[in-house]
Design a protein around this motif. Structure first.
Motif, PDB file in Angstrom:
ATOM      1  N   THR A 204      37.552  48.170  42.247  1.00 21.90           N
ATOM      2  CA  THR A 204      37.872  47.030  43.088  1.00 21.90           C
ATOM      3  C   THR A 204      39.382  46.951  43.270  1.00 21.90           C
ATOM      4  OG1 THR A 204      37.534  44.654  43.341  1.00 21.90           O
ATOM      5  CG2 THR A 204      37.922  45.439  41.122  1.00 21.90           C
ATOM      6  N   SER A 205      39.823  46.192  44.245  1.00 20.01           N
ATOM      7  CA  SER A 205      41.265  46.016  44.404  1.00 20.01           C
ATOM      8  C   SER A 205      41.804  45.242  43.205  1.00 20.01           C
ATOM      9  CB  SER A 205      41.570  45.264  45.701  1.00 20.01           C
ATOM     10  OG  SER A 205      40.970  43.985  45.659  1.00 20.01           O
ATOM     11  N   SER A 206      43.048  45.456  42.884  1.00 19.33           N
ATOM     12  CA  SER A 206      43.652  44.788  41.733  1.00 19.33           C
ATOM     13  C   SER A 206      43.631  43.275  41.898  1.00 19.33           C
ATOM     14  CB  SER A 206      45.086  45.266  41.537  1.00 19.33           C
ATOM     15  OG  SER A 206      45.080  46.638  41.262  1.00 19.33           O
ATOM     16  N   PHE A 207      43.890  42.785  43.121  1.00 17.09           N
ATOM     17  CA  PHE A 207      43.904  41.335  43.313  1.00 17.09           C
ATOM     18  C   PHE A 207      42.512  40.733  43.097  1.00 17.09           C
ATOM     19  CE2 PHE A 207      43.077  42.556  47.760  1.00 17.09           C
ATOM     20  CZ  PHE A 207      42.061  41.683  48.118  1.00 17.09           C
TER      21      PHE A 207
ATOM     22  N   PHE B 239      38.816  37.959  39.072  1.00 19.45           N
ATOM     23  CA  PHE B 239      37.733  37.955  38.082  1.00 19.45           C
ATOM     24  C   PHE B 239      38.265  37.544  36.703  1.00 19.45           C
ATOM     25  CE2 PHE B 239      35.491  41.296  40.817  1.00 19.45           C
ATOM     26  CZ  PHE B 239      34.633  40.363  41.382  1.00 19.45           C
ATOM     27  N   LEU B 240      39.478  37.992  36.365  1.00 20.29           N
ATOM     28  CA  LEU B 240      40.074  37.611  35.085  1.00 20.29           C
ATOM     29  C   LEU B 240      40.424  36.123  35.066  1.00 20.29           C
ATOM     30  CD1 LEU B 240      42.345  40.707  34.320  1.00 20.29           C
ATOM     31  CD2 LEU B 240      40.101  40.146  33.333  1.00 20.29           C
ATOM     32  N   ILE B 241      40.849  35.588  36.198  1.00 15.93           N
ATOM     33  CA  ILE B 241      41.107  34.141  36.289  1.00 15.93           C
ATOM     34  C   ILE B 241      39.814  33.377  36.018  1.00 15.93           C
ATOM     35  CG2 ILE B 241      41.637  32.244  37.886  1.00 15.93           C
ATOM     36  CD1 ILE B 241      43.733  34.125  39.181  1.00 15.93           C
TER      37      ILE B 241
ATOM     38  N   ASN C  69      36.405  30.116  32.498  1.00 15.55           N
ATOM     39  CA  ASN C  69      35.159  30.010  31.737  1.00 15.55           C
ATOM     40  C   ASN C  69      35.452  29.867  30.245  1.00 15.55           C
ATOM     41  OD1 ASN C  69      32.279  30.105  31.312  1.00 15.55           O
ATOM     42  ND2 ASN C  69      32.518  32.236  30.690  1.00 15.55           N
ATOM     43  N   TYR C  70      36.412  30.624  29.761  1.00 16.89           N
ATOM     44  CA  TYR C  70      36.773  30.546  28.346  1.00 16.89           C
ATOM     45  C   TYR C  70      37.313  29.155  28.001  1.00 16.89           C
ATOM     46  CZ  TYR C  70      38.892  31.386  23.840  1.00 16.89           C
ATOM     47  OH  TYR C  70      39.222  31.303  22.513  1.00 16.89           O
TER      48      TYR C  70
ATOM     49  N   LYS D  84      34.204  34.502  25.965  1.00 13.91           N
ATOM     50  CA  LYS D  84      34.899  35.530  26.741  1.00 13.91           C
ATOM     51  C   LYS D  84      33.852  36.332  27.488  1.00 13.91           C
ATOM     52  CE  LYS D  84      38.761  36.039  23.543  1.00 13.91           C
ATOM     53  NZ  LYS D  84      39.448  36.945  22.620  1.00 13.91           N
ATOM     54  N   ASP D  85      33.622  35.958  28.741  1.00 11.51           N
ATOM     55  CA  ASP D  85      32.606  36.621  29.553  1.00 11.51           C
ATOM     56  C   ASP D  85      33.013  36.543  31.018  1.00 11.51           C
ATOM     57  OD1 ASP D  85      30.294  37.955  30.247  1.00 11.51           O
ATOM     58  OD2 ASP D  85      28.977  36.231  29.976  1.00 11.51           O
ATOM     59  N   PHE D  86      32.662  37.579  31.760  1.00  7.99           N
ATOM     60  CA  PHE D  86      32.927  37.608  33.191  1.00  7.99           C
ATOM     61  C   PHE D  86      31.927  36.715  33.937  1.00  7.99           C
ATOM     62  CE2 PHE D  86      34.937  41.622  31.900  1.00  7.99           C
ATOM     63  CZ  PHE D  86      36.129  41.564  32.619  1.00  7.99           C
ATOM     64  N   SER D  87      32.221  36.452  35.197  1.00  4.35           N
ATOM     65  CA  SER D  87      31.373  35.611  36.040  1.00  4.35           C
ATOM     66  C   SER D  87      30.160  36.379  36.562  1.00  4.35           C
ATOM     67  CB  SER D  87      32.183  35.095  37.234  1.00  4.35           C
ATOM     68  OG  SER D  87      32.520  36.189  38.078  1.00  4.35           O
ATOM     69  N   GLN D  88      29.183  35.625  37.051  1.00  5.94           N
ATOM     70  CA  GLN D  88      28.000  36.221  37.681  1.00  5.94           C
ATOM     71  C   GLN D  88      28.415  37.113  38.848  1.00  5.94           C
ATOM     72  OE1 GLN D  88      25.412  35.703  35.278  1.00  5.94           O
ATOM     73  NE2 GLN D  88      24.299  35.811  37.174  1.00  5.94           N
TER      74      GLN D  88
END
Length: 124
Positions: free
Chosen positions: A87-90, A95-97, A102-103, A109-113
């Motif tokens: 994926t693009s870095s942005f 996704f990290l935001i 979420n955290y 510590k989990d990614f989004s759906q």
């Protein structure tokens, strides 16, 4: 690594990503870039009605927001449970935001759906 010890990126580093991040998410941007620059994250995939599954995510750190980032996730230390997404870095920083938001809410510590749908190539 504890998120409480996460060092935010400099204002100069964060400013490059500002056009790609809207509203309140901008508050998390320096920390998301700080996490992005580490290139690794240990977390747990929340599974409803079951035990959480630990994972390790690793990724290359790109220079520009439009550059590609390749993220690899391995679940439960099992090589057969490895997945990869480009994926693009942005987009990855976004996704990290979401992960940091979420955290803050749930202490998980989990990614989004949305991230997992992309990782598993659902909707393609």
């Amino acid at each position: 690594m504890s998120f409480e010890q996460l060092q935010p990126a400099s204002q100069q580093q964060a400013s490059v990503y500002l056009p790609y991040v809207q509203g309140a998410k901008r508050n998390f941007l320096p920390f998301a870039i700080g996490l992005y620059q580490k290139g690794v994250l240990e977390g747990e995939r929340k599974i409803e009605g079951s035990e959480d599954i630990p994972f390790v995510a690793t990724w290359n750190v790109a220079t520009l927001p439009s550059d590609l980032t390749r993220c690899r996730i391995q679940f439960a230390g099992d090589a057969e449970l490895s997945y990869e997404v480009m994926t693009s870095s942005f987009e990855f920083v976004n996704f990290l935001i979401e992960l940091l938001e979420n955290y803050k809410r749930n202490r998980i510590k989990d990614f989004s759906q949305v991230f997992y749908r992309k990782l598993l190539h659902i909707d393609e």
